[in-house]
Design a protein around this motif. Structure first.
Motif, PDB file in Angstrom:
ATOM      1  N   GLY A  85       0.796  -1.214   0.000  1.00  0.00           N
ATOM      2  CA  GLY A  85       0.000   0.000   0.000  1.00  0.00           C
ATOM      3  C   GLY A  85       0.827   1.261   0.000  1.00  0.00           C
ATOM      4  O   GLY A  85       0.332   2.343   0.347  1.00  0.00           O
ATOM      5  N   ASP A  86       2.104   1.165  -0.412  1.00  0.00           N
ATOM      6  CA  ASP A  86       2.957   2.348  -0.474  1.00  0.00           C
ATOM      7  C   ASP A  86       2.602   3.208  -1.683  1.00  0.00           C
ATOM      8  O   ASP A  86       1.870   2.785  -2.583  1.00  0.00           O
ATOM      9  N   VAL A  87       3.159   4.411  -1.708  1.00  0.00           N
ATOM     10  CA  VAL A  87       3.005   5.298  -2.859  1.00  0.00           C
ATOM     11  C   VAL A  87       3.932   4.818  -3.973  1.00  0.00           C
ATOM     12  O   VAL A  87       5.118   4.556  -3.740  1.00  0.00           O
ATOM     13  N   ILE A  88       3.391   4.705  -5.170  1.00  0.00           N
ATOM     14  CA  ILE A  88       4.182   4.269  -6.321  1.00  0.00           C
ATOM     15  C   ILE A  88       4.477   5.465  -7.211  1.00  0.00           C
ATOM     16  O   ILE A  88       3.592   6.278  -7.499  1.00  0.00           O
ATOM     17  N   LYS A  89       5.719   5.556  -7.648  1.00  0.00           N
ATOM     18  CA  LYS A  89       6.117   6.545  -8.645  1.00  0.00           C
ATOM     19  C   LYS A  89       6.898   5.841  -9.745  1.00  0.00           C
ATOM     20  O   LYS A  89       7.555   4.820  -9.505  1.00  0.00           O
ATOM     21  N   CYS A  90       6.826   6.402 -10.942  1.00  0.00           N
ATOM     22  CA  CYS A  90       7.543   5.846 -12.099  1.00  0.00           C
ATOM     23  C   CYS A  90       8.471   6.917 -12.668  1.00  0.00           C
ATOM     24  O   CYS A  90       8.148   8.106 -12.657  1.00  0.00           O
ATOM     25  N   ARG A  91       9.599   6.489 -13.190  1.00  0.00           N
ATOM     26  CA  ARG A  91      10.564   7.423 -13.790  1.00  0.00           C
ATOM     27  C   ARG A  91      11.276   6.737 -14.945  1.00  0.00           C
ATOM     28  O   ARG A  91      11.280   5.509 -15.061  1.00  0.00           O
ATOM     29  N   TRP A  92      11.892   7.568 -15.798  1.00  0.00           N
ATOM     30  CA  TRP A  92      12.758   7.029 -16.836  1.00  0.00           C
ATOM     31  C   TRP A  92      14.035   6.507 -16.185  1.00  0.00           C
ATOM     32  O   TRP A  92      14.618   7.194 -15.347  1.00  0.00           O
ATOM     33  N   PRO A  93      14.492   5.322 -16.513  1.00  0.00           N
ATOM     34  CA  PRO A  93      15.666   4.762 -15.850  1.00  0.00           C
ATOM     35  C   PRO A  93      16.962   5.388 -16.342  1.00  0.00           C
ATOM     36  O   PRO A  93      17.033   5.952 -17.436  1.00  0.00           O
ATOM     37  N   GLU A  94      17.990   5.256 -15.520  1.00  0.00           N
ATOM     38  CA  GLU A  94      19.334   5.627 -15.924  1.00  0.00           C
ATOM     39  C   GLU A  94      19.893   4.538 -16.838  1.00  0.00           C
ATOM     40  O   GLU A  94      19.456   3.386 -16.788  1.00  0.00           O
ATOM     41  N   PRO A  95      20.864   4.874 -17.707  1.00  0.00           N
ATOM     42  CA  PRO A  95      21.440   3.855 -18.604  1.00  0.00           C
ATOM     43  C   PRO A  95      21.964   2.639 -17.859  1.00  0.00           C
ATOM     44  O   PRO A  95      21.869   1.507 -18.349  1.00  0.00           O
ATOM     45  N   ALA A  96      22.521   2.835 -16.663  1.00  0.00           N
ATOM     46  CA  ALA A  96      23.038   1.691 -15.910  1.00  0.00           C
ATOM     47  C   ALA A  96      21.933   0.759 -15.458  1.00  0.00           C
ATOM     48  O   ALA A  96      22.175  -0.413 -15.165  1.00  0.00           O
ATOM     49  N   GLU A  97      20.692   1.269 -15.415  1.00  0.00           N
ATOM     50  CA  GLU A  97      19.569   0.450 -14.975  1.00  0.00           C
ATOM     51  C   GLU A  97      18.909  -0.311 -16.113  1.00  0.00           C
ATOM     52  O   GLU A  97      18.331  -1.378 -15.894  1.00  0.00           O
ATOM     53  N   CYS A  98      18.960   0.251 -17.306  1.00  0.00           N
ATOM     54  CA  CYS A  98      18.197  -0.364 -18.402  1.00  0.00           C
ATOM     55  C   CYS A  98      19.052  -0.741 -19.599  1.00  0.00           C
ATOM     56  O   CYS A  98      18.581  -1.461 -20.483  1.00  0.00           O
ATOM     57  N   GLY A  99      20.296  -0.276 -19.697  1.00  0.00           N
ATOM     58  CA  GLY A  99      21.153  -0.649 -20.810  1.00  0.00           C
ATOM     59  C   GLY A  99      21.230   0.426 -21.874  1.00  0.00           C
ATOM     60  O   GLY A  99      20.907   1.588 -21.649  1.00  0.00           O
ATOM     61  N   GLN A 100      21.645   0.030 -23.062  1.00  0.00           N
ATOM     62  CA  GLN A 100      21.859   0.954 -24.175  1.00  0.00           C
ATOM     63  C   GLN A 100      20.607   1.064 -25.035  1.00  0.00           C
ATOM     64  O   GLN A 100      19.990   0.066 -25.384  1.00  0.00           O
ATOM     65  N   ASN A 101      20.251   2.313 -25.373  1.00  0.00           N
ATOM     66  CA  ASN A 101      19.122   2.578 -26.257  1.00  0.00           C
ATOM     67  C   ASN A 101      17.862   1.868 -25.763  1.00  0.00           C
ATOM     68  O   ASN A 101      17.108   1.285 -26.534  1.00  0.00           O
ATOM     69  N   CYS A 102      17.634   1.959 -24.448  1.00  0.00           N
ATOM     70  CA  CYS A 102      16.512   1.214 -23.869  1.00  0.00           C
ATOM     71  C   CYS A 102      15.217   2.013 -23.868  1.00  0.00           C
ATOM     72  O   CYS A 102      14.173   1.491 -23.469  1.00  0.00           O
ATOM     73  N   ASN A 103      15.268   3.271 -24.291  1.00  0.00           N
ATOM     74  CA  ASN A 103      14.044   4.049 -24.497  1.00  0.00           C
ATOM     75  C   ASN A 103      14.093   4.646 -25.890  1.00  0.00           C
ATOM     76  O   ASN A 103      14.890   5.527 -26.177  1.00  0.00           O
ATOM     77  N   GLN A 104      13.239   4.155 -26.768  1.00  0.00           N
ATOM     78  CA  GLN A 104      13.296   4.523 -28.171  1.00  0.00           C
ATOM     79  C   GLN A 104      12.159   5.448 -28.593  1.00  0.00           C
ATOM     80  O   GLN A 104      11.988   5.719 -29.787  1.00  0.00           O
ATOM     81  N   LEU A 105      11.367   5.941 -27.654  1.00  0.00           N
ATOM     82  CA  LEU A 105      10.270   6.838 -27.995  1.00  0.00           C
ATOM     83  C   LEU A 105      10.831   8.178 -28.450  1.00  0.00           C
ATOM     84  O   LEU A 105      11.619   8.801 -27.729  1.00  0.00           O
ATOM     85  N   PRO A 106      10.459   8.672 -29.631  1.00  0.00           N
ATOM     86  CA  PRO A 106      10.972   9.965 -30.094  1.00  0.00           C
ATOM     87  C   PRO A 106      10.585  11.110 -29.166  1.00  0.00           C
ATOM     88  O   PRO A 106      11.380  12.015 -28.919  1.00  0.00           O
ATOM     89  N   GLU A 107       9.348  11.075 -28.680  1.00  0.00           N
ATOM     90  CA  GLU A 107       8.895  12.114 -27.752  1.00  0.00           C
ATOM     91  C   GLU A 107       7.780  11.530 -26.895  1.00  0.00           C
ATOM     92  O   GLU A 107       6.825  10.951 -27.408  1.00  0.00           O
ATOM     93  N   ALA A 108       7.910  11.659 -25.589  1.00  0.00           N
ATOM     94  CA  ALA A 108       6.893  11.169 -24.658  1.00  0.00           C
ATOM     95  C   ALA A 108       7.099  11.864 -23.325  1.00  0.00           C
ATOM     96  O   ALA A 108       8.214  12.275 -22.986  1.00  0.00           O
ATOM     97  N   TYR A 109       6.010  12.004 -22.579  1.00  0.00           N
ATOM     98  CA  TYR A 109       6.080  12.619 -21.259  1.00  0.00           C
ATOM     99  C   TYR A 109       5.524  11.631 -20.237  1.00  0.00           C
ATOM    100  O   TYR A 109       4.442  11.083 -20.410  1.00  0.00           O
ATOM    101  N   LEU A 110       6.273  11.414 -19.176  1.00  0.00           N
ATOM    102  CA  LEU A 110       5.900  10.475 -18.129  1.00  0.00           C
ATOM    103  C   LEU A 110       5.454  11.249 -16.889  1.00  0.00           C
ATOM    104  O   LEU A 110       6.219  12.033 -16.325  1.00  0.00           O
ATOM    105  N   ASP A 111       4.204  11.034 -16.502  1.00  0.00           N
ATOM    106  CA  ASP A 111       3.713  11.586 -15.247  1.00  0.00           C
ATOM    107  C   ASP A 111       4.180  10.646 -14.141  1.00  0.00           C
ATOM    108  O   ASP A 111       3.655   9.548 -13.971  1.00  0.00           O
ATOM    109  N   GLU A 112       5.184  11.058 -13.404  1.00  0.00           N
ATOM    110  CA  GLU A 112       5.804  10.190 -12.417  1.00  0.00           C
ATOM    111  C   GLU A 112       4.853   9.824 -11.290  1.00  0.00           C
ATOM    112  O   GLU A 112       4.995   8.769 -10.673  1.00  0.00           O
ATOM    113  N   ASN A 113       3.883  10.690 -11.003  1.00  0.00           N
ATOM    114  CA  ASN A 113       2.985  10.436  -9.881  1.00  0.00           C
ATOM    115  C   ASN A 113       1.892   9.434 -10.218  1.00  0.00           C
ATOM    116  O   ASN A 113       1.536   8.591  -9.396  1.00  0.00           O
TER     117      ASN A 113
END
Length: 585
Positions: A187-215
Motif C-alpha cells: 500500500g505504499d506510494v508508487i512513482k515511475c521514472r525514466w531509468p538511468e542507462p546503468a539500470e536499463c542498458g543501451q538505447n533502452c528508451n526509443q520513444l521519439p517524444e513522450a512525457y511520463l507523469d511520475e505520480n
C-alpha cells in the motif's frame, strides 16, 4: 541464513546483451520480489515473438501451462551474482511456464519463480542473453531489494508488482495515454521514472517524444510525424517503478522520508504505432458490469484447500468485428473467449478460470487489454488476486477517517493528513521535519501541516507537478520541467513561453526557412494571379466594346458627322460662333 532483522540491500540486474539479428525477438520483461519464509521469492515475466522464445518453434495453445525445457540459449543462461554476495549465488535460467499467446502480431509470454536465501550484503544479479535474440541492443532489468524490517508494518518490505503488456498498439496521428500496470503489495506510494542507462542498458528508451507523469505512472504521447513517430514502427519503452512510504518511517534504525524510495523494479515493453481509421476515438470499451480496475480479490485459504476455482470474467464492447483480448496472467489460468453481436455492437467476454497452486500464495497481478481488428489496444483492466488470504479490513482497524487497504495476510491504513502509524493513531509533529522540498511546517491544534513551495504538492509536499503531460509547447517545442516549472525549448523562428510566437525575419533566408513561408507564398501567388486575370478580363471587355462602336461610326457620312460635331455657343456681345469638331479615322 539471515533473520528478519538483518540489513540487506539487494540489486538484481538482468542484462541482456543482444547482437546480430535483423529484428528484435525479445519483447520485454519485468521482475518483482517479496519475503517468503525467510527467503526472497522472485517472480519474473518475459515476452518474445512467438516461436523465438523458450516455447520454441511450433508453440501453440496446447503449450499454455507447460514448462519450457532444455532449449538453447535459455537453458544455458542463468541469473548469477556479479558482486556483493557472500558466496556464489545462482538463480533460475530463462525458461518459464507459458502463460499466454497472441496473434497479429504474434507473441508468447511466460512466468517463472525462484527463491534465494536472504543475505546481509549488497549484491547484483545479472543475465547475459546470447546475440541471437535482438538486433544489437543491450537491455538491463534492475530491481533493488531492502529486507530491513519496517516500523510501520513490522515486516519486511515487498517490491511493487508490474504486469507486463505483451503488446501495446497506439493509433497514428493521435494523442494517446498509456497507463502502466503497477501496484504495491504494502500500500505504499508508487512513482515511475525514466531509468538511468546503468539500470536499463543501451538505447533502452526509443520513444521519439513522450512525457511520463511520475505520480500517476502514465505515459503521454503525441503520435505524429512532427514528433518523430511513423506508422508501422515499434518502439521500446523502459520504466523504473519505485515505492515510497506515505509518511516518515524507519527501516531498522534508518529514517526514510516520503521522497526516498524503498525499492525498485523494472518494466520493459514495446509500443507499436498502427494506422487506424478510428479518428482517435476508442473503438473498444469496457462494459459497466466489470469489476473496477485494480480491484483486490481475496481467495481464502479454505477455497485454496478445497481447490475452488478462482473465476474472473472481463467484458468489452467494440464497434468493430474481430476485436479480442491481450492478457498478462500468472501461471495455470485457463481462458475462453465468448462472443455475442447485437445492435451493431460486438460484445466479447474473456472468461478466466484459475486453480492456484502453493507456489502462487500471495499477490498475483492479472491484467487484460482490449484490441480491435486494426491493432489498437484499449486501456488496462487489472485485478490483484490475494491467494490464501482473508479480508482484514472487515474489522475496521483504521482510526478516524483513514482508509483501509486489504493486503496479503495483513492490511494498511491510508492516513489523513498529519497522522501516521499502523492504524493512523499517531500524530505527526513539526519537530520530526516531515515537510519536504523547502516547504514550511506549521502546527495546528491536532497535528502538523505543510505549506508547499511552488511546483510541489501532497501531504508532505513530496509530489512534483508534471506540467508536460498536457503538451503545452506549440509548434514542435520540446517540453521539460524542473521543480514543477515548465520550460519549452522552441524550434527555430519560434519564441515565447509556449513557443506560440513567430519571429519575422528581414532577410530572405530567414523567410524561406520559416514554416509560414509555404502558405504565405501560396497567398501571394494567388493574389498575383487574381490581378492578372482581372486585367485580362478588363482588356477583353474593352476591346469588344470598341469593336461594337467603331463600325457604326464608319457607316455614317462625313457631312452628318460634321453636323453632329458642330457646337454653337454665344460669343461676346451676343454674337454666335461655331466650333467644328471632327473625328479622325
Amino acid at each position: 541464513m539471515a533473520m528478519k532483522g538483518s540489513n540487506v540491500v539487494v540489486t538484481f540486474s538482468f542484462i541482456l546483451a543482444l547482437f546480430g539479428m535483423s529484428s528484435s525477438v525479445f519483447l520485454g520483461g519485468t521482475i518483482s520480489w517479496r519475503e517468503n519464509r525467510n527467503k526472497i521469492r522472485y517472480t519474473y515475466r518475459m515476452t518474445y515473438e512467438l516461436g523465438t522464445g523458450p516455447c520454441g518453434l511450433g508453440c501453440s495453445e496446447r503449450d499454455i501451462g507447460k514448462s519450457t525445457t532444455s532449449r538453447q540459449p535459455f537453458n544455458e543462461t542463468y541469473w548469477t551474482c556479479l558482486k556483493g554476495c557472500s558466496n556464489n549465488v545462482t538463480g533460475s535460467d530463462l525458461n518459464y511456464i507459458v502463460t499466454a499467446l497472441g496473434e497479429s502480431p504474434s507473441w508468447e509470454q511466460g512466468e517463472n519463480r525462484f527463491e534465494q536465501r536472504m543475505v546481509d550484503t549488497r549484491f547484483t544479479m545479472s543475465v547475459t542473453i546470447p546475440a541471437i535474440l535482438t538486433n544489437g541492443g543491450r537491455f538491463t532489468l534492475t530491481t533493488t531489494i531492502d529486507t530491513r524490517v519496517r516500523n510501520d508494518t513490522q515486516s519486511i518490505n515487498a517490491s511493487p508488482i508490474a504486469s507486463l503488456p505483451p503488446y501495446t498498439g497506439l493509433p497514428f496521428g493521435c494523442v494517446s495515454n498509456v497507463s502502466l500496470p503497477v501496484v504495491d503489495p504494502d500500500g505504499d506510494v508508487i512513482k515511475c521514472r525514466w531509468p538511468e542507462p546503468a539500470e536499463c542498458g543501451q538505447n533502452c528508451n526509443q520513444l521519439p517524444e513522450a512525457y511520463l507523469d511520475e505520480n500517476s505512472c502514465n505515459i503521454y504521447l503525441n503520435v505524429t510525424n512532427r514528433t518523430g513517430y511513423a506508422a508501422g514502427k515499434r518502439y521500446l519503452v523502459s520504466i523504473t517503478v519505485e515505492d515510497f512510504p506515505r509518511y516518515p518511517i524507519k527501516l531498522a534504525s534508518t529514517v526514510l522520508l516520503p521522497n526516498q524510495p524503498i525499492s525498485s523494479i523494472p518494466i520493459q515493453f514495446y509500443i507499436d504505432i498502427v494506422s487506424s481509421s478510428s479518428q482517435c476515438r476508442p473503438s473498444t470499451t469496457y462494459d459497466t458490469s466489470n469489476f473496477p480496475d485494480n480491484s483486490v480479490a481475496s481467495y481464502s485459504f479454505m477455497d485454496f484447500h478445497n481447490h475452488v476455482d478462482f473465476i474472473f470474467p472481463v467484458y468489452i464492447s467494440s464497434t468493430r468485428s474481430n476485436a479480442t483480448f491481450v492478457q498478462s496472467f500468472s501461471q495455470h489460468i485457463n481462458t475462453t473467449i465468448l462472443r455475442n453481436n447485437s445492435r451493431g455492437q460486438h460484445h466479447i467476454e474473456l472468461y478466466s478460470k484459475w486453480r492456484p497452486i502453493p507456489q502462487q500464495l500471495g499477490e498475483n497481478y492479472l491484467c487484460v487489454w482490449g484490441k480491435d481488428n486494426e491493432g489498437v489496444t484499449s486501456r488496462k483492466h487489472c485485478i490483484l488476486g490475494l491467494i490464501a488470504d482473508s479480508d482484514e479490513c472487515v474489522s475496521n482497524p483504521c482510526h478516524g477517517s483513514a482508509t483501509c487497504l486489504n493486503l496479503y495476510m495483513t492490511y494498511a491504513c491510508i492516513c489523513p493528513p498529519g497522522f501516521k502509524g499502523i492504524n493512523c493513531q499517531e500524530k505527526i509533529l513539526c519537530g520530526e521535519n516531515p515537510c519536504l522540498n523547502n516547504s514550511t511546517c506549521f502546527s495546528t491544534p491536532n497535528t502538523a501541516s505543510c505549506r508547499c513551495t511552488k511546483g510541489f504538492f501532497g501531504d508532505f509536499c513530496q509530489f512534483e507537478e508534471q506540467p508536460c503531460s498536457s503538451f503545452p509547447c506549440k509548434n514542435g517545442g520540446k517540453c521539460s520541467s524542473f521543480r514543477g516549472e515548465l520550460n519549452c525549448k522552441c524550434q527555430n523562428n519560434f519564441v515565447g513561453p509556449d513557443c506560440g510566437s513567430y519571429i519575422v525575419h528581414n532577410d530572405l533566408i530567414g523567410t524561406l526557412k520559416s514554416p509560414l513561408y509555404p502558405p504565405l507564398l501560396l497567398v501571394l501567388v494567388g493574389t498575383l494571379l487574381g490581378w492578372i486575370l482581372l486585367w485580362i478580363c478588363i482588356c477583353v471587355i474593352t476591346k469588344r466594346l470598341r469593336a461594337k462602336i467603331q463600325p457604326k461610326v464608319k457607316d455614317q457620312k462625313p457631312s452628318d458627322i460634321n453636323k453632329r460635331n458642330t457646337r454653337r455657343f454665344r460669343g461676346p456681345k451676343g454674337t454666335h460662333s461655331e466650333v467644328r469638331q471632327s473625328l479622325d479615322y
